[in-house]
Structures are given as C-alpha cells and as structure tokens.
Design a protein around this motif. Structure first.
Motif: not given
Length: 250
Positions: A224-245
């Motif tokens: 709303e309003p209608r328009a082209p929309t995309v979704q991208y998703e990962h599951t991630v773990v927060a670590t001391r070295n940053g993201p662990l996907v």
C-alpha cells in the motif's frame, strides 16, 4: 534465541543450509505456466527429503509448505492455482524446523524475460539486505540495521515497507527479539548480545510503504500503495567477528 555452545550452532547451521538449498532449488525450478502450488510441492518434497518440517505449517497451520507471493502480493501468498507467467516477480519464503531448531530465508525471483525495472529492483533488494547484515555484530545497536537500510533506500530512490519487520528465530519461527525494524526507528534502543539469532529481511519497493491484508484470505499481504516490491532474507548470528549468516546454500 542466543546460541549456547557449538552443538546448538551446528544444528542451527544444518537447518539453515536446508532452507537455503530448498529456496535455491525452488527458484531454479520456476517456469512460466506452472502454478504456485506445483512450485510449493517441489519445496515440500525437498524439505521432507531432508527430514525437515515447514515452519509456517507447523507453527501457524499455514495452508502450504512455503509462502509464494506473485507481483501485487508481497508476503504470505498461499500456494494454489495461480499460474506463474513470463515477466512475473515471484517471492519465495522458506522456513523450516529440524530437531527443534528453526531457520528462515527468502528471495524474490524475476521470471524471464526480465524488465530493466525488475532487474534493478531485485539487484538492489539483495544489496539492501547485505547493507543491513553488515551492521550485525555482538554489542552493536540493532538500530544500525534499519538506519543503514534506510540510507540505502533513500539514496537509491526506493521506499521500505514499514510494518513487516525482522524477528528473532531459532527455537521457534518467531521469537524475541520481536519487531526488528529494517527502516530507521528512533525508538530502537536494544543491543545485539553475542550469539543472538535473528533475521534481516527488508522489503524494498518502488512506492509501497505499508502492507495490508487480503479481503479474501487471512494470510496474503499486499503493498500500500501497490508497487513492485521485493524481499530478501537471511538468518544471522551476531558474533564478535560480525555477522554469521547460516542460511547459505551448500
């Protein structure tokens, strides 16, 4: 969920790999003329082969193994008789459970022939997700994710759907921390503790700013309003070295 030890991380990575492989294979299988139910059945068979169960099905009694949303549908589309056609924008969301652990991922696929608009939107949808993922790390502010994605969207002329948020995942499909904004949210004060498991899943759009429900079912959401929309998703773990996907295919 907060990861407690190597065994839990190994099991989370296993279900993460499973849903990533299923998403990849479903995306490869898309062909004009097939129905969304036929595509969903491919995903169901792949999950069953791995000994995994559909997350939305076991958690919410969703009428399908995966969520498949086409064009004006932006999330939680029910697999059915709808025929996928050339030029369509198809979003697939795969989440599953195995051995008491859940992982969640999704992606949008443009069915050839792909317009320049859809090609750019899909490319930038992936970029927006990774912009957010790069903000993940132990003891960092959760608000950094939405701020970074918001900056990316604004600079590149996009809107963000602001009532479809990221969420905690791991021991259940949706858990604490809830309502993780993938847009700038001045009220967000939480910090990522080490080992925190959650999703990063922005909905990038060419105009939509809100998701509304369907008048014909209890699941499908529209922009709303209608328009082209995309979704991208990962599951991630927060670590001391940053993201662990953990939702990366094998």
């Amino acid at each position: 969920m907060t990861i407690d030890g190597d065994d839990e991380l190994t099991r989370l990575k296993e279900i993460g790999r499973i849903v990533a492989d299923v998403l990849r294979d479903m995306g490869t299988a898309i062909e004009p003329g097939m129905t969304t139910l036929e595509l969903d059945l491919i995903g169901r068979r792949l999950l069953e082969r791995e000994g995994a169960r559909s997350g939305p099905e076991v958690t919410y009694q969703f009428p399908g193994a995966t969520c498949i949303s086409v064009n004006e549908e932006i999330a939680h589309g029910i697999p059915g008789a709808r025929i996928i056609r050339a030029g369509d924008l198809v979003n697939i969301d795969v989440s599953a459970e195995k051995g008491g652990f859940f992982a969640d991922n999704g992606a949008s696929f443009a069915v050839p022939p792909v317009s320049k608009v859809s090609e750019r939107l899909c490319r930038d949808g992936r970029r927006a997700m990774w912009v957010g993922l790069r903000q993940v790390g132990a003891n960092k502010p959760l608000a950094g994710i939405g701020n970074a994605i918001g900056d990316f969207a604004r600079k590149n002329g996009y809107t963000l759907v602001r009532n479809l948020a990221s969420h905690g995942v791991g021991r259940s499909l949706h858990e604490e921390p809830t309502q993780l904004a993938t847009w700038p949210d001045k009220s967000e004060r939480r910090i990522m503790n080490e080992g925190l498991v959650f999703t990063v899943e922005p909905f990038l759009s060419l105009g939509a700013e809100w998701a509304r429900g369907s008048e014909t079912d209890d699941w499908t959401l529209y922009g709303e309003p209608r328009a082209p929309t995309v979704q991208y998703e990962h599951t991630v773990v927060a670590t001391r070295n940053g993201p662990l996907v953990v939702t990366l295919p094998s």
